[in-house]
Scaffold this motif. Structure first.
Motif, PDB file in Angstrom:
ATOM      1  N   ALA A  94       0.833  -1.204   0.000  1.00 14.53           N
ATOM      2  CA  ALA A  94       0.000   0.000   0.000  1.00 14.53           C
ATOM      3  C   ALA A  94       0.869   1.256   0.000  1.00 14.53           C
ATOM      4  O   ALA A  94       0.563   2.226  -0.708  1.00 14.53           O
ATOM      5  CB  ALA A  94      -0.928  -0.010   1.220  1.00 14.53           C
ATOM      6  N   PHE A  95       1.937   1.252   0.782  1.00 10.14           N
ATOM      7  CA  PHE A  95       2.856   2.403   0.783  1.00 10.14           C
ATOM      8  C   PHE A  95       3.478   2.594  -0.594  1.00 10.14           C
ATOM      9  O   PHE A  95       3.580   3.713  -1.096  1.00 10.14           O
ATOM     10  CB  PHE A  95       3.968   2.227   1.822  1.00 10.14           C
ATOM     11  N   GLU A  97       2.304   1.675  -3.520  1.00  6.87           N
ATOM     12  CA  GLU A  97       1.273   2.163  -4.439  1.00  6.87           C
ATOM     13  C   GLU A  97       0.971   3.647  -4.216  1.00  6.87           C
ATOM     14  O   GLU A  97       0.572   4.348  -5.142  1.00  6.87           O
ATOM     15  CB  GLU A  97      -0.014   1.356  -4.267  1.00  6.87           C
ATOM     16  N   SER A  98       1.181   4.101  -2.990  1.00  6.91           N
ATOM     17  CA  SER A  98       0.929   5.505  -2.658  1.00  6.91           C
ATOM     18  C   SER A  98       2.117   6.403  -3.004  1.00  6.91           C
ATOM     19  O   SER A  98       2.062   7.606  -2.771  1.00  6.91           O
ATOM     20  CB  SER A  98       0.623   5.640  -1.163  1.00  6.91           C
ATOM     21  N   GLY A  99       3.199   5.801  -3.500  1.00  6.38           N
ATOM     22  CA  GLY A  99       4.356   6.583  -3.903  1.00  6.38           C
ATOM     23  C   GLY A  99       5.432   6.712  -2.850  1.00  6.38           C
ATOM     24  O   GLY A  99       6.369   7.491  -3.015  1.00  6.38           O
ATOM     25  N   TYR A 100       5.344   5.967  -1.765  1.00  7.12           N
ATOM     26  CA  TYR A 100       6.380   6.011  -0.732  1.00  7.12           C
ATOM     27  C   TYR A 100       7.677   5.465  -1.320  1.00  7.12           C
ATOM     28  O   TYR A 100       7.714   4.327  -1.779  1.00  7.12           O
ATOM     29  CB  TYR A 100       5.947   5.193   0.489  1.00  7.12           C
TER      30      TYR A 100
END
Length: 109
Positions: A94-95, A97-100
């Protein structure tokens, strides 16, 4: 059970490790079937039964003041480790995918 017994039992349940405590509460107090829990967690019935056995032994030990208090057994620990790893992998995905941009630094358990 008397009020004192109820308090001891409640305190003992609060001392359980997170996974055995959750399974114990689901099964004993909310009457969730062991097979349903196993299916939801993607584990076999034996692992769930081992978690419940560990939880009951720990609660019994705290109520009866026996020493040493037993810890979790290998099946419970293996299931806890697998679920923790899957949870961490889902969060890392999830991180990402969020651009982390970095690697998630997880603390040692």
């Amino acid at each position: 059970m008397t009020g004192l017994d109820d308090r001891r039992r409640g305190a003992a349940i609060d001392r359980l490790p997170a996974l055995p405590r959750a399974l114990f509460l689901l099964h004993n107090f909310y009457d969730v079937d062991v097979d349903a829990v196993a299916a939801a967690l993607g584990a076999d019935r034996a692992h769930i039964a081992a978690c419940l056995t560990d939880a009951r032994a720990i609660v019994r030990a705290h109520i009866c003041y026996t020493e040493p208090v037993p810890g979790v057994g290998p099946a419970t620990d293996a299931l806890r480790t697998r679920l923790q790893q899957e949870y961490r992998q889902a969060l890392e995905a999830a991180f990402a995918e969020s651009g982390y941009p970095g690697v998630v630094e997880w603390p040692d358990p």
